[in-house]
Design a protein around this motif. Structure first.
Motif, short mmCIF file in Angstrom:
data_model
loop_
_atom_site.label_atom_id
_atom_site.label_comp_id
_atom_site.label_asym_id
_atom_site.label_seq_id
_atom_site.Cartn_x
_atom_site.Cartn_y
_atom_site.Cartn_z
N ASP A 1 144.14 199.53 -60.14
CA ASP A 1 143.37 199.57 -58.90
C ASP A 1 144.01 200.51 -57.88
N ARG A 2 145.35 200.45 -57.75
CA ARG A 2 146.04 201.33 -56.79
C ARG A 2 145.93 202.79 -57.22
N LEU A 3 145.98 203.05 -58.53
CA LEU A 3 145.84 204.43 -59.02
C LEU A 3 144.45 204.98 -58.71
N VAL A 4 143.41 204.15 -58.89
CA VAL A 4 142.05 204.58 -58.54
C VAL A 4 141.96 204.86 -57.05
N GLU A 5 142.51 203.96 -56.24
CA GLU A 5 142.47 204.15 -54.79
C GLU A 5 143.15 205.46 -54.39
N ARG A 6 144.31 205.71 -54.95
CA ARG A 6 145.05 206.94 -54.62
C ARG A 6 144.24 208.17 -55.04
N GLN A 7 143.68 208.12 -56.23
CA GLN A 7 142.93 209.27 -56.75
C GLN A 7 141.66 209.53 -55.94
N GLN A 8 140.98 208.47 -55.51
CA GLN A 8 139.71 208.61 -54.81
C GLN A 8 139.85 208.65 -53.29
N GLN B 1 135.96 199.88 -50.59
CA GLN B 1 135.16 201.01 -50.10
C GLN B 1 134.40 201.69 -51.24
N ILE B 2 135.03 201.83 -52.38
CA ILE B 2 134.36 202.44 -53.53
C ILE B 2 133.17 201.59 -53.96
N PHE B 3 133.38 200.29 -54.07
CA PHE B 3 132.28 199.38 -54.43
C PHE B 3 131.14 199.50 -53.43
N ALA B 4 131.48 199.55 -52.14
CA ALA B 4 130.45 199.59 -51.08
C ALA B 4 129.71 200.92 -51.05
N SER B 5 130.43 202.02 -51.22
CA SER B 5 129.78 203.32 -51.06
C SER B 5 129.21 203.90 -52.35
#
Length: 183
Positions: free
Chosen positions: A47-54, A60-64
C-alpha cells in the motif's frame, strides 16, 4: 490449506520474498517491520509503495480513480518486486482480489496468512477513514468472509494470530520461517 508441520519443506521459488496476507488490522505491516529488524532484512508495504508511486493515499486513489485502478497499481508494484530479492512484503488486505496478484506472489516467494478473527481486526483498526475497504461493520463482515477462502487458498503457511500479541506472532512466524530455511 492446513498449517504445515514443522519438518515439511517448501519448494524454491524465483525470488525468496515472504508475503504476509490477511484481513484489515491483522498486523501484516507490524510483522514485516518487526521481522525485518530482527533479521536485518528489507521490508516493504504494498500500500505504501502504491501511495509513493502515485503521489496519493490509498483512500484518495479509491475516491478519485476507483478500486480497479488501485488494483492495477498494486499489480504493477508486485511486478516491480520481481527485480529484487529477500523482501518481507506486507500486502494490502485486498491483494488477493486479483488473480494475477496471487500468481505473482506464488511465483516470487512464499505466502504467510495471518489468520485472525473479524472482531480482533476491527479492534486494531484505529482510523477507518484511512481504510477505503472499511465502509461499515456489516460491510467488513461480508468482506472478511468473502476474502477468507482466498487467503487460505494462496497461503503456503498459516499462522493463527487469535489472542496473541504482535511480539508473540513475530516470534512464531520467525520460528516457522527459520525451520524452513526461509529467513
Amino acid at each position: 490449506m492446513p498449517e504445515l508441520d514443522s519438518k515439511q519443506s517448501l519448494p524454491r521459488k524465483t525470488c525468496d520474498h515472504i508475503f504476509f496476507v490477511g484481513f484489515l488490522g491483522a498486523g501484516k505491516s507490524t510483522l514485516a517491520k518487526n521481522l525485518g529488524r530482527m533479521f536485518h532484512r528489507r521490508y516493504v508495504d504494498t500500500d505504501r509503495l502504491v501511495e509513493r508511486q502515485q503521489g496519493m493515499s490509498v483512500t484518495q486513489i479509491f475516491a478519485s480513480e476507483g478500486e480497479s485502478a488501485f488494483r492495477r497499481y498494486e499489480t504493477a508494484i508486485l511486478q516491480d518486486l520481481a527485480l529484487e530479492q529477500s523482501l518481507l512484503v506486507s500486502c494490502g488486505g485486498g491483494i488477493i482480489e486479483t488473480e494475477q496478484n496471487i500468481e505473482l506472489m506464488r511465483d516470487m516467494g512464499y505466502v504467510v496468512h495471518l489468520d485472525g478473527d473479524l472482531e480482533d481486526s476491527l479492534r486494531q483498526i484505529r482510523r477507518a477513514d484511512t481504510r477505503p475497504d472499511f465502509q461499515s461493520v456489516n460491510h467488513a463482515r461480508e468482506l472478511f468472509w468473502h476474502r477468507l477462502p482466498r487467503y487460505q487458498a494462496v497461503a503456503d503457511m498459516t499462522i493463527d494470530i487469535r489472542r496473541k500479541s504482535f511480539t508473540r506472532v513475530a516470534y512464531e512466524v520467525a520460528e516457522l520461517l527459520l525451520e524452513r530455511d526461509l529467513l
